[in-house]
Design a protein around this motif. Structure first.
Motif, PDB file in Angstrom:
ATOM      1  N   UNK A  51     -31.492 -11.936 -36.023  1.00 53.43           N
ATOM      2  CA  UNK A  51     -30.482 -10.975 -35.609  1.00 53.43           C
ATOM      3  C   UNK A  51     -30.728 -10.420 -34.196  1.00 53.43           C
ATOM      4  N   UNK A  52     -31.943  -9.994 -33.848  1.00 53.90           N
ATOM      5  CA  UNK A  52     -32.150  -9.538 -32.466  1.00 53.90           C
ATOM      6  C   UNK A  52     -31.840 -10.623 -31.428  1.00 53.90           C
ATOM      7  N   UNK A  53     -32.190 -11.861 -31.737  1.00 52.31           N
ATOM      8  CA  UNK A  53     -31.888 -12.966 -30.810  1.00 52.31           C
ATOM      9  C   UNK A  53     -30.384 -13.203 -30.739  1.00 52.31           C
ATOM     10  N   UNK A  54     -29.705 -13.180 -31.873  1.00 57.21           N
ATOM     11  CA  UNK A  54     -28.267 -13.423 -31.894  1.00 57.21           C
ATOM     12  C   UNK A  54     -27.492 -12.328 -31.178  1.00 57.21           C
ATOM     13  N   UNK A  55     -27.968 -11.105 -31.251  1.00 57.86           N
ATOM     14  CA  UNK A  55     -27.293 -10.026 -30.518  1.00 57.86           C
ATOM     15  C   UNK A  55     -27.266 -10.337 -29.020  1.00 57.86           C
ATOM     16  N   UNK A  56     -28.332 -10.931 -28.512  1.00 56.58           N
ATOM     17  CA  UNK A  56     -28.369 -11.323 -27.097  1.00 56.58           C
ATOM     18  C   UNK A  56     -27.456 -12.523 -26.856  1.00 56.58           C
ATOM     19  N   UNK A  72     -26.624  -6.224 -24.058  1.00 54.13           N
ATOM     20  CA  UNK A  72     -26.689  -6.793 -22.716  1.00 54.13           C
ATOM     21  C   UNK A  72     -27.964  -7.618 -22.566  1.00 54.13           C
ATOM     22  N   UNK A  73     -27.821  -8.815 -22.048  1.00 52.80           N
ATOM     23  CA  UNK A  73     -28.963  -9.702 -21.826  1.00 52.80           C
ATOM     24  C   UNK A  73     -28.658 -10.611 -20.645  1.00 52.80           C
ATOM     25  N   UNK A  74     -29.700 -10.947 -19.913  1.00 52.88           N
ATOM     26  CA  UNK A  74     -29.549 -11.870 -18.793  1.00 52.88           C
ATOM     27  C   UNK A  74     -29.422 -13.287 -19.332  1.00 52.88           C
ATOM     28  N   UNK A  89     -31.386 -17.590 -22.897  1.00 54.39           N
ATOM     29  CA  UNK A  89     -32.008 -18.919 -22.993  1.00 54.39           C
ATOM     30  C   UNK A  89     -33.290 -18.862 -23.815  1.00 54.39           C
ATOM     31  N   UNK A  90     -34.030 -17.765 -23.726  1.00 58.14           N
ATOM     32  CA  UNK A  90     -35.248 -17.593 -24.521  1.00 58.14           C
ATOM     33  C   UNK A  90     -34.891 -17.285 -25.973  1.00 58.14           C
ATOM     34  N   UNK A  91     -33.832 -16.512 -26.190  1.00 56.43           N
ATOM     35  CA  UNK A  91     -33.436 -16.097 -27.540  1.00 56.43           C
ATOM     36  C   UNK A  91     -32.920 -17.267 -28.379  1.00 56.43           C
ATOM     37  N   UNK A  92     -32.216 -18.207 -27.750  1.00 51.45           N
ATOM     38  CA  UNK A  92     -31.585 -19.302 -28.511  1.00 51.45           C
ATOM     39  C   UNK A  92     -32.586 -20.141 -29.298  1.00 51.45           C
ATOM     40  N   UNK A  93     -33.663 -20.669 -28.684  1.00 54.52           N
ATOM     41  CA  UNK A  93     -34.603 -21.453 -29.491  1.00 54.52           C
ATOM     42  C   UNK A  93     -35.355 -20.605 -30.511  1.00 54.52           C
TER      43      UNK A  93
END
Length: 197
Positions: free
Chosen positions: A146-151, A157-159, A164-168
């Motif tokens: 969930x924290x990764x998907x929010x980005x 807000x995420x760069x 790119x780091x959150x997806x994998x």
């Protein structure tokens, strides 16, 4: 009929009424008192929430994630902006309620501690193994996926680099849950077959 089936809340309400009619009509002997009624209700809720959770896990892993690369860029917003946030809302709360109702079922059954400690052989140990797998999976849902998907979905807000780091990270945790779910489903279903025999 189209009006009825077009109303999700109404269909769910009628489904609950139908389930209650089955419980109190065809299966009334299972409800020999308040305690038995509470136990059966929590078992039913546990199975319902578990089906919702694992169904969404399989939808994400077998349908949405593999399909996303083939969706044209101009159409991805429909998924990421509308469908995925709703999927993840149901996904994470189904995980939470599966765990809560499962713990209540184990507590009501008198085997919560022995299952979690893997102390007893047979069905209780199988349930314990399934419980630990489900707890790991729920942790992954709430604290990694969930924290990764929010980005990824732009809910926070995420760069581009953070996305790119959150997806994998999200994919790894989701595929871990897929892997664990297969053994977890065996442990839970096998334990219940042992209970019945």
């Amino acid at each position: 009929m189209a009006k009825f089936f077009g109303n999700l809340n109404l269909v769910v309400t009628v489904g609950v009424v139908l389930a209650l009619a089955i419980m109190l009509g065809l299966d009334a002997e299972s409800f020999g008192g308040t305690a038995a009624c509470i136990k059966m209700t929590f078992v039913w809720l546990h199975v319902f929430m578990g089906v919702l959770w694992i169904g969404l896990l399989y939808y994400l892993n077998f349908v949405q994630v593999p399909t996303m690369p083939s969706i044209p860029a101009e159409q991805k917003g429909a998924i990421t902006g509308h469908i995925a946030p709703r999927v993840f809302w149901y996904f994470r709360y189904a995980a939470l309620w599966t765990v809560i109702t499962g713990l209540v079922v184990a507590w009501n059954g008198g085997f919560l501690v022995s299952a979690l400690s893997l102390a007893e052989p047979g069905k209780v140990r199988l349930i314990g193994v399934g419980m630990w797998m489900a707890l790991i999976m729920a942790f992954n849902v709430w604290f990694i996926i969930w924290p990764a998907q929010k980005k990824i979905l732009g809910i926070v807000e995420a760069t581009a680099e953070e996305k790119a780091v959150a997806a994998p990270r999200a994919l790894f945790a989701s595929r871990t849950n897929l892997l664990l779910s297969i053994g977890m489903l065996y442990a839970m279903s096998a334990a219940n077959v042992l209970v019945a025999s």
